[in-house]
Design a protein around this motif. Structure first.
Motif, PDB file in Angstrom:
ATOM      1  N   PRO A  58     -18.760  29.065  10.371  1.00 39.44           N
ATOM      2  CA  PRO A  58     -18.718  30.611  10.700  1.00 39.44           C
ATOM      3  C   PRO A  58     -19.942  31.379  10.256  1.00 39.44           C
ATOM      4  O   PRO A  58     -20.115  31.099   9.216  1.00 39.44           O
ATOM      5  CB  PRO A  58     -17.415  30.686  10.237  1.00 39.44           C
ATOM      6  CG  PRO A  58     -16.833  29.455   9.896  1.00 39.44           C
ATOM      7  CD  PRO A  58     -17.662  28.472   9.705  1.00 39.44           C
ATOM      8  N   ASP A  59     -20.211  32.495  11.021  1.00 37.51           N
ATOM      9  CA  ASP A  59     -21.193  33.350  10.689  1.00 37.51           C
ATOM     10  C   ASP A  59     -20.670  34.221   9.542  1.00 37.51           C
ATOM     11  O   ASP A  59     -19.565  34.766   9.605  1.00 37.51           O
ATOM     12  CB  ASP A  59     -21.864  34.230  11.793  1.00 37.51           C
ATOM     13  CG  ASP A  59     -23.025  34.988  11.420  1.00 37.51           C
ATOM     14  OD1 ASP A  59     -23.232  35.274  10.648  1.00 37.51           O
ATOM     15  OD2 ASP A  59     -23.641  35.337  12.436  1.00 37.51           O
ATOM     16  N   ARG A  60     -21.192  34.463   8.430  1.00 34.87           N
ATOM     17  CA  ARG A  60     -20.582  35.087   7.349  1.00 34.87           C
ATOM     18  C   ARG A  60     -21.334  36.728   7.471  1.00 34.87           C
ATOM     19  O   ARG A  60     -21.081  37.374   6.443  1.00 34.87           O
ATOM     20  CB  ARG A  60     -20.797  34.592   5.904  1.00 34.87           C
ATOM     21  CG  ARG A  60     -20.013  33.204   6.033  1.00 34.87           C
ATOM     22  CD  ARG A  60     -19.931  32.757   4.480  1.00 34.87           C
ATOM     23  NE  ARG A  60     -19.287  33.641   3.425  1.00 34.87           N
ATOM     24  CZ  ARG A  60     -17.909  33.576   3.475  1.00 34.87           C
ATOM     25  NH1 ARG A  60     -17.003  32.774   4.272  1.00 34.87           N
ATOM     26  NH2 ARG A  60     -17.396  34.489   2.477  1.00 34.87           N
ATOM     27  N   THR A  61     -21.954  37.090   8.467  1.00 34.21           N
ATOM     28  CA  THR A  61     -22.566  38.388   8.620  1.00 34.21           C
ATOM     29  C   THR A  61     -21.329  39.405   8.744  1.00 34.21           C
ATOM     30  O   THR A  61     -20.553  39.135   9.617  1.00 34.21           O
ATOM     31  CB  THR A  61     -23.470  38.495   9.708  1.00 34.21           C
ATOM     32  OG1 THR A  61     -24.405  37.550   9.549  1.00 34.21           O
ATOM     33  CG2 THR A  61     -24.138  39.916   9.841  1.00 34.21           C
ATOM     34  N   PRO A  62     -21.313  40.472   7.979  1.00 35.03           N
ATOM     35  CA  PRO A  62     -20.294  41.279   8.244  1.00 35.03           C
ATOM     36  C   PRO A  62     -20.351  42.042   9.676  1.00 35.03           C
ATOM     37  O   PRO A  62     -21.572  42.408  10.214  1.00 35.03           O
ATOM     38  CB  PRO A  62     -20.516  42.565   7.184  1.00 35.03           C
ATOM     39  CG  PRO A  62     -21.104  41.854   6.028  1.00 35.03           C
ATOM     40  CD  PRO A  62     -22.110  40.680   6.899  1.00 35.03           C
TER      41      PRO A  62
END
Length: 213
Positions: A5-9
């Motif tokens: 999963p992309d952990r970019t807010p």
């Protein structure tokens, strides 16, 4: 190969859209609850849209009150309410500031911090039930009214944050009537969920509460 999963807010612009666009797009995103004991991360699998002045089922249908003030913006903030005298539920505010709309977070899969969630959800029979339903989700994350108004898009560390995660394709998204909503607001097919996901809560129609004699 499975992509992590992309952990970019998620940026505030993500939430500054019509609620019916934001709601299905939240499926597969990850919600991070930061606690003194460690983080709890949940993959969102079920949500419901509430469209303020156009929606008799919305808390903001009749206007602004001390309870629902956060719903009026800015977008990307957390609206927490207390219900049935015992449970908290959480929403993500969306749409332009000044026009109340929000997405109720109904269910999710705990990806990280399951041991912490289990301590709050002792009645869960398995991990799939830890956040299966809006009150269970809030309980598993330790969410209460103290978190009402939290900015889920803040750049610094916050108690609650929504990350990009792994959004699901439109072919995996189902929708139908909202759970437990009475009257004219109950007809809207504004509940969205990931097809065949075991953490999605069962649909229940509204049942009028009996008045004590």
């Amino acid at each position: 190969m499975i992509t992590p999963p992309d952990r970019t807010p998620l940026p505030r612009e993500f939430f500054d859209r019509p609620v019916l666009d934001v709601a299905p797009d939240l499926l597969g995103r990850t919600l991070v609850r930061t606690t003194p004991d460690g983080p709890i991360t949940v993959r969102l699998t079920e949500v419901e849209a509430y469209d303020g002045p156009n929606d008799p089922g919305s808390h903001a249908y009749r206007g602004r009150t001390p309870r629902n003030g956060v719903m009026f913006g800015p977008p990307g903030h957390v609206y927490v309410y207390f219900t049935y005298g015992m449970w908290f539920c959480m929403n993500l505010v969306c749409g332009p500031e000044g026009r109340a709309s929000a997405v109720l977070l109904r269910a999710g899969e705990v990806l990280e911090g399951a041991d912490l969630a289990r301590k709050r959800r002792l009645s869960a029979r398995n991990d799939k039930e830890l956040a299966k339903g809006p009150a269970r989700l809030a309980t598993a994350l330790g969410v209460d009214r103290a978190l009402d108004g939290t900015d889920a898009c803040a750049s610094e560390e916050t108690p609650l944050r929504v990350l990009t995660g792994t959004p699901v394709g439109s072919d995996q998204v189902l929708n139908g009537p909202r759970t437990g909503v009475a009257g004219d607001g109950g007809v809207h097919p504004w509940r969205f969920w990931i097809s065949n996901d075991p953490t999605v809560s069962p649909y229940r129609a509204h049942v009028p509460r009996r008045r004590s004699s």
